[in-house]
Design a protein around this motif. Structure first.
Motif, PDB file in Angstrom:
ATOM      1  N   GLN A   1      79.506  55.854 -12.061  1.00 35.91           N
ATOM      2  CA  GLN A   1      80.759  56.389 -12.630  1.00 35.91           C
ATOM      3  C   GLN A   1      80.456  57.549 -13.564  1.00 35.91           C
ATOM      4  OE1 GLN A   1      83.217  55.390 -11.223  1.00 35.91           O
ATOM      5  NE2 GLN A   1      82.494  53.424 -10.457  1.00 35.91           N
TER       6      GLN A   1
ATOM      7  N   MET B   1      89.764  56.627 -12.637  1.00 35.85           N
ATOM      8  CA  MET B   1      88.914  55.448 -12.858  1.00 35.85           C
ATOM      9  C   MET B   1      89.767  54.242 -13.229  1.00 35.85           C
ATOM     10  SD  MET B   1      86.100  57.405 -15.179  1.00 35.85           S
ATOM     11  CE  MET B   1      84.829  56.163 -15.240  1.00 35.85           C
TER      12      MET B   1
ATOM     13  N   GLN C   1      86.069  50.289 -13.905  1.00 37.63           N
ATOM     14  CA  GLN C   1      85.104  51.394 -13.823  1.00 37.63           C
ATOM     15  C   GLN C   1      84.950  52.102 -15.169  1.00 37.63           C
ATOM     16  OE1 GLN C   1      86.116  54.057 -10.607  1.00 37.63           O
ATOM     17  NE2 GLN C   1      85.915  52.463  -9.063  1.00 37.63           N
TER      18      GLN C   1
END
Ligand code: HEC
Length: 169
Positions: free
Chosen positions: A82, A143, A147
């Motif tokens: 991420q 996101m 995440q």
């Protein structure tokens, strides 16, 4: 005679003739007043009723939000992905603010390793991702919640590594 005169008048005014009498159809049509008929009931499981977060400021997030994830190698590895995907373009792979697009920005990205976020709670970084910070955009749409926390976890691990390095550990 009157009927012929009226017909002529209509014929000589093509714009009126063209839309009469259909132009007044909407006045005459059957009407349904708001809520005169009960709204249809939404079938179950067609709108999300679980999850989601109420709107909150970055200040509130700093105080209230705590990382709910276990610090497992899997979460950390996902956080790494991420971070590299969503944060590194500006903040750099190492979080030090010199990412490949940093030079294009109006304001330089902050150093996330030695900067203010190092000494602030996880909720601050989470809030930054969720809401954006001043000139930094929000990444809430890119996101999902999990995440974001994974990225926070990975950033924390980079900060800790730097601290250990400075301490000669
Ligand atoms: C488009 C570039 C860009 C991206 C992508 C980006 N940031 Fe930022 N970030 C910035 C800028 C610029 C600032 C400084 C904002 C300001 O002060 O106006 C900032 C500030 C921050 C701050 C506040 C730092 C401090 O010292 O107060 C945090 C925390 C942060 N970013 C985390 C992240 C995380 C985590 C990601 C990835 C999810 C991310 N950023 C993605 C540009 C970006």
């Amino acid at each position: 005679m009157a009927a012929i005169a009226a017909a002529r008048a209509i014929a000589s005014a093509p714009q009126i003739a063209a839309c009469f009498p259909w132009s007044i159809d909407m006045y005459r049509g059957p009407e349904v007043q708001p809520f005169a008929v009960a709204p249809r009931v939404t079938p179950t499981d067609t709108i999300p009723v679980h999850g989601g977060e109420a709107p909150m400021s970055i200040g509130e997030a700093t105080i209230k939000m705590h990382n709910p994830l276990e610090p497992t190698p899997q979460n950390l590895a996902k956080g790494h992905v991420q971070f590299d995907t969503y944060c590194a373009p500006c903040h750099g792979d190492n979080g030090q603010g010199k990412g490949p697009v940093a030079h294009l920005l109006m304001k330089s990205p902050k150093n996330l390793i030695t900067g203010a976020s190092k000494n602030l709670p996880d909720g601050y970084i989470y809030g930054a991702i969720r809401n954006g910070v001043l000139t930094m955009p929000s990444y809430a749409n890119e996101m999902p919640i999990e995440q974001r926390w994974q990225a926070v976890m990975y950033l924390r691990s980079m900060q800790a590594a730097q601290k250990n390095k400075l301490a000669g550990k």
